[in-house]
Scaffold this motif. Structure first.
Motif, PDB file in Angstrom:
ATOM      1  N   MET A 153       0.844  -1.183   0.000  1.00  0.00           N
ATOM      2  CA  MET A 153       0.000   0.000   0.000  1.00  0.00           C
ATOM      3  C   MET A 153       0.885   1.240   0.000  1.00  0.00           C
ATOM      4  SD  MET A 153      -2.815   1.354   2.752  1.00  0.00           S
ATOM      5  CE  MET A 153      -4.009   0.109   2.322  1.00  0.00           C
ATOM      6  N   ILE A 154       0.461   2.249  -0.726  1.00  0.00           N
ATOM      7  CA  ILE A 154       1.142   3.540  -0.760  1.00  0.00           C
ATOM      8  C   ILE A 154       0.243   4.555  -0.067  1.00  0.00           C
ATOM      9  CG2 ILE A 154       2.002   5.381  -2.252  1.00  0.00           C
ATOM     10  CD1 ILE A 154       2.346   3.186  -4.440  1.00  0.00           C
ATOM     11  N   VAL A 155       0.811   5.295   0.865  1.00  0.00           N
ATOM     12  CA  VAL A 155       0.072   6.361   1.536  1.00  0.00           C
ATOM     13  C   VAL A 155       0.944   7.614   1.519  1.00  0.00           C
ATOM     14  CG1 VAL A 155      -0.986   7.140   3.692  1.00  0.00           C
ATOM     15  CG2 VAL A 155      -1.147   4.720   3.019  1.00  0.00           C
ATOM     16  N   ARG A 156       0.396   8.691   0.996  1.00  0.00           N
ATOM     17  CA  ARG A 156       1.098   9.979   0.960  1.00  0.00           C
ATOM     18  C   ARG A 156       0.106  11.070   1.311  1.00  0.00           C
ATOM     19  NH1 ARG A 156       3.336   7.958  -4.243  1.00  0.00           N
ATOM     20  NH2 ARG A 156       5.400   7.226  -3.657  1.00  0.00           N
ATOM     21  N   THR A 157       0.586  12.133   1.899  1.00  0.00           N
ATOM     22  CA  THR A 157      -0.267  13.301   2.112  1.00  0.00           C
ATOM     23  C   THR A 157       0.164  14.405   1.153  1.00  0.00           C
ATOM     24  OG1 THR A 157       1.093  14.401   3.788  1.00  0.00           O
ATOM     25  CG2 THR A 157      -0.489  12.718   4.576  1.00  0.00           C
ATOM     26  N   LEU A 158      -0.776  15.239   0.796  1.00  0.00           N
ATOM     27  CA  LEU A 158      -0.475  16.362  -0.083  1.00  0.00           C
ATOM     28  C   LEU A 158       0.552  17.282   0.572  1.00  0.00           C
ATOM     29  CD1 LEU A 158      -0.970  17.978  -2.666  1.00  0.00           C
ATOM     30  CD2 LEU A 158      -2.961  19.017  -1.527  1.00  0.00           C
ATOM     31  N   ASP A 159       0.418  17.519   1.854  1.00  0.00           N
ATOM     32  CA  ASP A 159       1.341  18.398   2.564  1.00  0.00           C
ATOM     33  C   ASP A 159       2.771  17.869   2.499  1.00  0.00           C
ATOM     34  OD1 ASP A 159       1.851  20.728   4.272  1.00  0.00           O
ATOM     35  OD2 ASP A 159       2.246  19.237   5.840  1.00  0.00           O
ATOM     36  N   GLU A 160       2.943  16.589   2.763  1.00  0.00           N
ATOM     37  CA  GLU A 160       4.291  15.992   2.709  1.00  0.00           C
ATOM     38  C   GLU A 160       4.858  16.049   1.286  1.00  0.00           C
ATOM     39  OE1 GLU A 160       3.859  12.626   6.214  1.00  0.00           O
ATOM     40  OE2 GLU A 160       3.279  12.136   4.164  1.00  0.00           O
ATOM     41  N   ALA A 161       4.042  15.694   0.319  1.00  0.00           N
ATOM     42  CA  ALA A 161       4.509  15.678  -1.074  1.00  0.00           C
ATOM     43  C   ALA A 161       4.862  17.083  -1.547  1.00  0.00           C
ATOM     44  CB  ALA A 161       3.453  15.045  -1.976  1.00  0.00           C
ATOM     45  N   ALA A 162       4.104  18.084  -1.106  1.00  0.00           N
ATOM     46  CA  ALA A 162       4.354  19.472  -1.528  1.00  0.00           C
ATOM     47  C   ALA A 162       5.656  20.015  -0.947  1.00  0.00           C
ATOM     48  CB  ALA A 162       3.181  20.355  -1.134  1.00  0.00           C
ATOM     49  N   ARG A 163       6.161  19.414   0.100  1.00  0.00           N
ATOM     50  CA  ARG A 163       7.435  19.843   0.699  1.00  0.00           C
ATOM     51  C   ARG A 163       8.610  19.018   0.189  1.00  0.00           C
ATOM     52  NH1 ARG A 163       4.996  19.615   6.456  1.00  0.00           N
ATOM     53  NH2 ARG A 163       5.722  17.547   6.017  1.00  0.00           N
ATOM     54  N   SER A 164       8.389  18.262  -0.884  1.00  0.00           N
ATOM     55  CA  SER A 164       9.432  17.388  -1.409  1.00  0.00           C
ATOM     56  C   SER A 164       9.708  17.724  -2.874  1.00  0.00           C
ATOM     57  CB  SER A 164       8.995  15.924  -1.281  1.00  0.00           C
ATOM     58  OG  SER A 164       8.039  15.611  -2.284  1.00  0.00           O
TER      59      SER A 164
END
Length: 134
Positions: free
Chosen positions: A1-12
């Protein structure tokens, strides 16, 4: 399973800002996730007015917030974009996108993007671009 948040991805490195200043895109799901499509949350800045022509990809775009319009260049038809609108570029449609307000869009690409794509001179993404994390 892949779990990501928009907030985390936007800081990467998944957050890409267009060189022309029209948009930014957080690439939530990419080619190297092996799902067969990519998924992005893209912000189109207010006042943006630019041509795109995805010759190598099919795209579906869902408007989450903001208002604007998309114009198909083959026939000059203009379609209003507002929250709840989905437009589908099922024929590699050459189009203009205009943002009357800042718009947040959820975008799906097939084939999936690698991650660092920005529009070329024709308004398309290349098929093989540098991958994020490569």
């Amino acid at each position: 399973m892949i779990v990501r948040t928009l907030d985390e991805a936007a800081r990467s490195e998944r957050r890409i800002v267009s060189p022309d200043g029209n948009w930014e895109s957080t690439r939530m799901l990419l080619k190297n996730d092996n799902m067969g499509f990519s998924f992005h949350i893209t912000t189109i800045y207010k006042g943006a007015d630019f041509r795109m022509h995805y010759q190598n990809h099919l795209e579906s775009v869902y408007c989450v917030s903001g208002r604007g319009e998309v114009e198909t260049l083959a026939d000059g038809r203009k379609y209003p974009i507002e929250p709840g609108t989905l437009y589908i570029l099922d024929k590699h449609d050459e189009h203009m996108l205009r943002a009357f307000e800042e718009m947040q869009m959820a975008c799906v690409f097939n084939p999936p993007l690698s991650g660092k794509e920005v529009h070329n001179a024709e308004g398309a993404y290349e098929l093989e671009a540098e991958a994020i994390g490569a």
